[in-house]
Design an enzyme around this catalytic site. Structure first.
Site, short mmCIF file in Angstrom:
data_model
loop_
_atom_site.label_atom_id
_atom_site.label_comp_id
_atom_site.label_asym_id
_atom_site.label_seq_id
_atom_site.Cartn_x
_atom_site.Cartn_y
_atom_site.Cartn_z
CG MET A 76 -2.00 -1.07 1.17
SD MET A 76 -2.94 -1.13 -0.37
CE MET A 76 -3.83 0.42 -0.32
CG ASP A 105 9.65 -0.20 4.97
OD1 ASP A 105 8.53 -0.40 4.45
OD2 ASP A 105 10.18 -1.02 5.78
CB VAL A 144 3.54 0.17 9.46
CG1 VAL A 144 4.50 1.31 9.08
CG2 VAL A 144 2.65 0.58 10.62
CD GLU A 169 -5.31 -3.03 9.80
OE1 GLU A 169 -4.54 -2.16 9.36
OE2 GLU A 169 -6.54 -2.88 9.88
CE LYS A 222 -2.09 -0.16 10.69
NZ LYS A 222 -1.47 0.38 9.47
CB SER A 233 -7.97 -2.69 6.37
OG SER A 233 -6.85 -2.66 5.56
CG HIS A 292 -9.29 2.05 3.98
ND1 HIS A 292 -10.42 1.31 3.72
CD2 HIS A 292 -8.25 1.17 3.89
CE1 HIS A 292 -10.08 0.06 3.47
NE2 HIS A 292 -8.79 -0.05 3.56
CG ASN A 307 -3.69 -3.94 -3.18
OD1 ASN A 307 -2.97 -3.37 -3.98
ND2 ASN A 307 -3.43 -5.16 -2.74
CD GLU A 331 -14.00 2.85 3.42
OE1 GLU A 331 -15.15 2.41 3.40
OE2 GLU A 331 -13.07 2.25 4.00
CG ASN A 391 -12.02 -3.67 4.36
OD1 ASN A 391 -12.13 -4.39 3.37
ND2 ASN A 391 -10.94 -2.98 4.63
P1 NAD Z 1 2.99 -4.73 3.72
O1 NAD Z 1 3.37 -5.80 4.65
O2 NAD Z 1 3.04 -4.96 2.25
O3 NAD Z 1 3.90 -3.42 4.02
C1 NAD Z 1 4.18 -2.95 5.31
C2 NAD Z 1 5.53 -2.27 5.30
O4 NAD Z 1 5.71 -1.62 6.56
C3 NAD Z 1 6.72 -3.22 5.15
O5 NAD Z 1 7.53 -2.81 4.07
C4 NAD Z 1 7.44 -3.14 6.48
O6 NAD Z 1 8.84 -3.26 6.36
C5 NAD Z 1 7.06 -1.75 6.94
N1 NAD Z 1 7.17 -1.53 8.38
C6 NAD Z 1 6.93 -2.39 9.40
N2 NAD Z 1 7.11 -1.75 10.58
C7 NAD Z 1 7.48 -0.49 10.32
C8 NAD Z 1 7.79 0.64 11.12
N3 NAD Z 1 7.74 0.58 12.43
N4 NAD Z 1 8.15 1.78 10.50
C9 NAD Z 1 8.19 1.86 9.16
N5 NAD Z 1 7.91 0.83 8.35
C10 NAD Z 1 7.53 -0.33 8.92
O7 NAD Z 1 1.51 -4.26 4.17
P2 NAD Z 1 0.35 -3.58 3.27
O8 NAD Z 1 -0.43 -4.63 2.60
O9 NAD Z 1 0.95 -2.48 2.48
O10 NAD Z 1 -0.58 -2.98 4.42
C11 NAD Z 1 -0.24 -1.81 5.11
C12 NAD Z 1 -1.48 -1.23 5.74
O11 NAD Z 1 -2.44 -0.95 4.72
C13 NAD Z 1 -2.16 -2.13 6.74
O12 NAD Z 1 -2.70 -1.34 7.77
C14 NAD Z 1 -3.28 -2.74 5.92
O13 NAD Z 1 -4.37 -3.16 6.71
C15 NAD Z 1 -3.67 -1.59 5.03
N6 NAD Z 1 -4.32 -1.95 3.77
C16 NAD Z 1 -3.88 -3.00 3.04
C17 NAD Z 1 -4.52 -3.30 1.83
C18 NAD Z 1 -4.06 -4.47 0.99
O14 NAD Z 1 -4.84 -4.94 0.16
N7 NAD Z 1 -2.84 -4.94 1.15
C19 NAD Z 1 -5.58 -2.51 1.39
C20 NAD Z 1 -5.96 -1.41 2.14
C21 NAD Z 1 -5.33 -1.14 3.34
#
Ligand code: NAD
Length: 501
Positions: free
Chosen positions: A15, A34, A90, A92, A97, A118, A139, A142, A151, A189
């Site tokens: 994301m 990151d 980061v 979920e 967070k 999410s 929000h 993807n 959102e 969601n």
């Molecule tokens: P992901 O695992 O692909 O990416 C998360 C990233 O955060 C990783 O690169 C990780 O190294 C980094 N990270 C971890 N701890 C950290 C910290 N303390 N500081 C900085 N970086 C850190 O996850 P994602 O799928 O991108 O999801 C991220 C958020 O988006 C979540 O809250 C998820 O619920 C939400 N989300 C995901 C989707 C989806 O379809 N994947 C859709 C909408 C919302």
């Protein structure tokens, strides 16, 4: 394009990199951070490839290098102090967070702090942040560069001015903002839960994954629930399900299913691990063999839009000449062998509210009782689900009759409602509960579902096509036969059905 300001994106995963691309494309300078520097490097490569693809397909007016040039990797949180907007993406986890937002708030006393969560509570995330009035949810969906919806979620402390600025910011990003209340799963969601949850219940009761997927695709959904969970990642989908369930204090209709938990435990997470509900690469499914059309002289009982559709595709028959009785009444208590039809004819009865087995004793005069389920818009080629009582089978002539009507027969193990009705009725019911709780206006809820999920129509619009009284009767029947609170028709749906809205 002029520089519009500075957006910091924290977390460069799926994301975060998508959001960074969106903001840079809209002309913002983007600071990308990151905890794992290699994640930033990988993200920049993927963004470059994505921009190049967009350019080749005519979706990007600027040169990819120009957009990429606006994204700057940053080595620590202190490097984000100049940003006006900070968006965290980061993993979920509430504590992760919350701690991160508190740190970001301390490093940058001015910025609006947004979470891409999410399902987590924005109010809970804002707790302990210096300046909780500047925290809110943004929000994205993807893949962020392609999905038009965002959102926008205020927590209890979010300042109205911050909310207003966030709505304008989302528009500047080229996205469509929808303001949602801070409730588990927000709009999309939450209302989408039954698309997975009810499909899992049906699968647990013996309906094959591929059959369920084929039925939903036959209604115009871009993907069936199981192939979609395989794409999203079973771990991600399971975590969202658990989060909504836990935050709603274990409402039974959000309960996760052992079929998910088992696969997550096994590491079968979907396409990304080569196996989920299906194995990948996926074998092409053999097309089911369809019988020859088998027209029958039919006596129709009951009214509604479906009666009109069926009558237009059948030669209406006098009761005494009917080969088959088709009963369109929804509630089990209304069903009976019609007067004027000689005994011994087979009955095909609408099974939205009950199984074929429960219908069987309602027609002692019949020679064979079967159930069927069809859902609006009743378009040609749509699946027509067929059921036989326990211990019996759907006869081939009945599948041929479905074809003569222009539908695609699908034979299911006996259960109430059928696949399409159960999933659509539960989506509509969830939308009514969100409406009753004031998450957003009706049009906004439907619009958010169409944009956020690509459903062929919004669940409230679908409810109107069913007719609200029919939906209530169907859900009540499901609740009676399955004995589960999850099928309780929402009180707002019941009231609107009663006053004929
Ligand atoms: P992901 O695992 O692909 O990416 C998360 C990233 O955060 C990783 O690169 C990780 O190294 C980094 N990270 C971890 N701890 C950290 C910290 N303390 N500081 C900085 N970086 C850190 O996850 P994602 O799928 O991108 O999801 C991220 C958020 O988006 C979540 O809250 C998820 O619920 C939400 N989300 C995901 C989707 C989806 O379809 N994947 C859709 C909408 C919302």
């Amino acid at each position: 394009m002029n520089d519009r300001g500075i957006v910091a994106v924290v977390g460069a995963g799926t994301m975060g990199r998508g959001i960074a691309q969106v903001a840079a494309t809209a002309g913002f300078t983007v600071l990308l951070y990151d905890a794992r520097p290699e994640a930033v490097t990988a993200a920049l490569e993927r963004i470059e490839a994505s921009l190049q693809r967009a350019r080749e397909r005519g979706r990007l007016a600027q040169a990819p290098e120009e957009v990429l040039g606006r994204i700057r990797p940053v080595a620590d949180l202190a490097g984000l102090a100049s940003a006006g907007w900070v968006i965290e993406a980061v993993p979920e986890e509430l504590e992760l967070k919350r701690r991160l937002l508190a740190e970001l708030g301390a490093e940058n006393p001015r910025a609006v702090l947004a979470s891409n969560t999410s399902t987590l509570s924005i109010t809970a995330l804002a707790r302990g942040v210096p300046g909780p009035e500047r925290v809110l949810g943004l929000h994205f969906f993807n893949p962020a560069p392609r999905m038009p919806l965002v959102e926008v979620i205020p927590g209890v402390e979010t300042h109205p001015e911050v909310l207003g600025r966030a709505v304008a910011f989302v528009r500047e990003l080229g996205k469509e903002p929808v303001v949602a209340k801070d409730r588990p799963g927000f709009i999309v969601n939450r209302i989408a839960r039954p698309y997975y949850g009810e499909a899992l219940v049906l699968a647990g009761d013996g309906v094959p994954f591929a059959t369920i997927d084929r039925i939903l695709r036959g209604l115009g959904f871009p993907m069936g629930p199981f192939e979609l969970m395989d794409l999203i990642g079973l771990d991600v989908n399971f975590a969202a399900t658990k989060s909504v369930w836990e935050q709603s204090f274990y409402l039974s209709r959000y309960r996760p299913h052992p079929l998910q938990a088992e696969r997550v435990a096994a590491g079968w997470l979907g396409q990304k691990t080569g196996r989920g509900f299906y194995a990948y690469p996926r074998e092409p499914e053999p097309e089911p063999e369809l019988p020859e059309p088998h027209p029958l002289a039919v006596h129709l009982v009951g009214g509604g839009p479906l009666a009109g559709i069926l009558a237009s595709r059948l030669a209406p028959t006098a009761p005494e000449e009917a080969d088959l009785i088709v009963d369109l009444r929804v509630s089990l208590g209304e069903k009976a062998y019609p007067e004027g039809v000689p005994p011994g004819r087979p009955v095909l009865t609408l099974a939205w509210a009950h199984s074929a087995s429960l219908a069987r004793p309602r027609y002692p005069e019949a020679r064979g009782v079967y159930g069927f389920s069809l859902v609006p818009p009743y378009a040609a080629g749509q699946p027509m689900e067929l059921l036989a009582p326990e211990g019996e089978e759907v006869p081939p002539w009945l599948a041929g009759f479905a074809r003569a009507l222009g539908f695609t027969p699908v034979v299911l193990p006996d259960q109430p409602g059928g696949v399409a009705f159960r999933i659509l009725a539960m989506l509509a019911n969830e939308a009514f509960s969100a409406l009753r709780e004031g998450l957003a206006e009706a049009e906004t809820l439907d619009r958010a579902m169409e944009l956020g999920t690509r459903y062929p129509r919004g669940p409230l619009a679908w409810a109107e096509l069913f007719g609200l009284p029919a939906l209530v009767a169907g859900l009540r029947g499901l609740k009676d036969e399955l004995g589960e609170e999850r099928y309780r028709p929402d009180p707002l749906l019941v009231r609107r059905a009663a006053v004929g809205e």
